[in-house]
Design an enzyme around this catalytic site. Structure first.
Site, PDB file in Angstrom:
ATOM      1  N   HIS A   1       0.860  -1.187   0.000  1.00 31.88           N
ATOM      2  CA  HIS A   1       0.000   0.000   0.000  1.00 31.88           C
ATOM      3  C   HIS A   1       0.892   1.230   0.000  1.00 31.88           C
ATOM      4  O   HIS A   1       1.733   1.412   0.882  1.00 31.88           O
ATOM      5  CB  HIS A   1      -0.916   0.014   1.225  1.00 31.88           C
ATOM      6  CG  HIS A   1      -1.885   1.167   1.223  1.00 31.88           C
ATOM      7  ND1 HIS A   1      -3.160   1.068   0.702  1.00 31.88           N
ATOM      8  CD2 HIS A   1      -1.750   2.440   1.656  1.00 31.88           C
ATOM      9  CE1 HIS A   1      -3.781   2.222   0.834  1.00 31.88           C
ATOM     10  NE2 HIS A   1      -2.941   3.079   1.402  1.00 31.88           N
ATOM     11  N   CYS A   2       0.707   2.099  -0.988  1.00 29.12           N
ATOM     12  CA  CYS A   2       1.503   3.329  -1.088  1.00 29.12           C
ATOM     13  C   CYS A   2       0.727   4.477  -0.457  1.00 29.12           C
ATOM     14  O   CYS A   2      -0.367   4.820  -0.903  1.00 29.12           O
ATOM     15  CB  CYS A   2       1.824   3.638  -2.559  1.00 29.12           C
ATOM     16  SG  CYS A   2       2.741   5.184  -2.782  1.00 29.12           S
ATOM     17  N   PHE A   3       1.289   5.089   0.569  1.00 29.10           N
ATOM     18  CA  PHE A   3       0.597   6.176   1.255  1.00 29.10           C
ATOM     19  C   PHE A   3       0.635   7.472   0.452  1.00 29.10           C
ATOM     20  O   PHE A   3      -0.240   8.323   0.613  1.00 29.10           O
ATOM     21  CB  PHE A   3       1.222   6.392   2.639  1.00 29.10           C
ATOM     22  CG  PHE A   3       0.980   5.250   3.574  1.00 29.10           C
ATOM     23  CD1 PHE A   3      -0.232   5.122   4.223  1.00 29.10           C
ATOM     24  CD2 PHE A   3       1.959   4.292   3.797  1.00 29.10           C
ATOM     25  CE1 PHE A   3      -0.468   4.063   5.087  1.00 29.10           C
ATOM     26  CE2 PHE A   3       1.732   3.236   4.663  1.00 29.10           C
ATOM     27  CZ  PHE A   3       0.512   3.115   5.303  1.00 29.10           C
TER      28      PHE A   3
END
Length: 277
Positions: A120-122
């Site tokens: 998951h890329c913030f």
């Protein structure tokens, strides 16, 4: 667990804002300070160089922003699954996602089933998987290039405007602590200190993106994902590395290197991603 999820959701909201603020600041510094100072408009002989540097900067910046948008526009979620799975209390995976078999994960931040989830890329606020991995890698490449290019222009600006010589490598290493002390003693202004801070921000982001990009390309070439590596399930992939790269970057990969355009057909990925990983 509730507190940690709250922190992750807060980070998921703050990180994109940080990215856009850093982008805006970089854009303003480039056109309001760096180019006018390094290439004065009165000097006709430097106009060609100013135009060239502007074109290079815009090319890098627009590609970074374009691939950022494409990463969000083409999410890795499954279009065939809308039911939110229930995570068991003894779920062995990380708090932000759990494994659902057949290469699928349920992301608790996105609240969606993700196909061949990597992480998951913030900064983009969504999950990275097989559908948007190519755009994410190119986003990392062009973000790294933009930051390192801005670092070079920032050093040139300090050299021209304040006659700071960077011939000695120790100059850059001691620049921040000396600038901080000079700021609190009133020797330099807050703007000058901010410029110095931005040099280190560009260096940090540039190196991190470059390293992360190399890691992602290596995983893709081997047919693995970050989630598999976290679970300790890195099995031998029978597909050759060329095939693995083609699955992510597509057959028109050369076009994708210079333009943020779609180079991979996504129509059959929902079916293909249900193979055992």
């Amino acid at each position: 667990m509730f507190t940690r999820m709250l922190k992750l959701r807060l980070l998921n909201a703050v990180a994109p804002a940080y990215f856009f603020i850093a982008t805006a600041v970089t854009f303003i510094l480039h056109f309001c300070l760096f180019i006018p100072t390094i290439f004065p408009s009165l000097d006709v002989s430097l106009r060609g160089s100013a135009v060239l540097h502007t074109i290079v900067f815009l090319f890098l910046m627009l590609n970074a922003l374009g691939n950022y948008v494409m990463t969000i526009k083409h999410p890795a979620e499954s279009a065939n699954e809308t039911v939110i799975p229930v995570c068991s209390p003894d779920c062995p995976d990380k708090v932000d996602a759990h494994y659902l078999l057949n290469g699928r994960h349920f992301c608790k931040l996105c609240e969606k089933v993700i196909l061949k989830r990597d992480h998951h890329c913030f900064f983009t606020g969504n999950c990275i998987g097989n559908k948007n991995m190519r755009y994410f890698i190119m986003f990392c490449i062009y973000t790294s290039c933009t930051c390192l290019y801005s670092l070079v222009l920032g050093v040139a600006f300090l050299t021209v405007e304040y006659s700071i010589s960077f011939e000695n490598p120790l100059t850059f290493l001691t620049l921040l602590p000396l600038s901080t002390s000079y700021f609190f003693t009133g020797v330099i202004s807050g703007v000058q200190l901010f410029l110095v801070l931005m040099l280190y921000v560009w260096l940090g982001i540039g190196l991190v993106c470059a390293g992360f990009c190399c890691q992602q390309v290596l995983l893709v070439a081997r047919g693995h994902t970050w989630c598999q590596m976290q679970r300790g399930q890195l099995v031998a992939n029978r597909s050759p590395w060329r095939t693995n790269l083609r699955d992510v970057f597509g057959t028109s990969w050369a076009l994708g290197l210079i333009l943020p355009v779609q180079t991979v057909e996504t129509g059959s990925e929902d079916v293909a991603a249900h193979k055992q990983d």
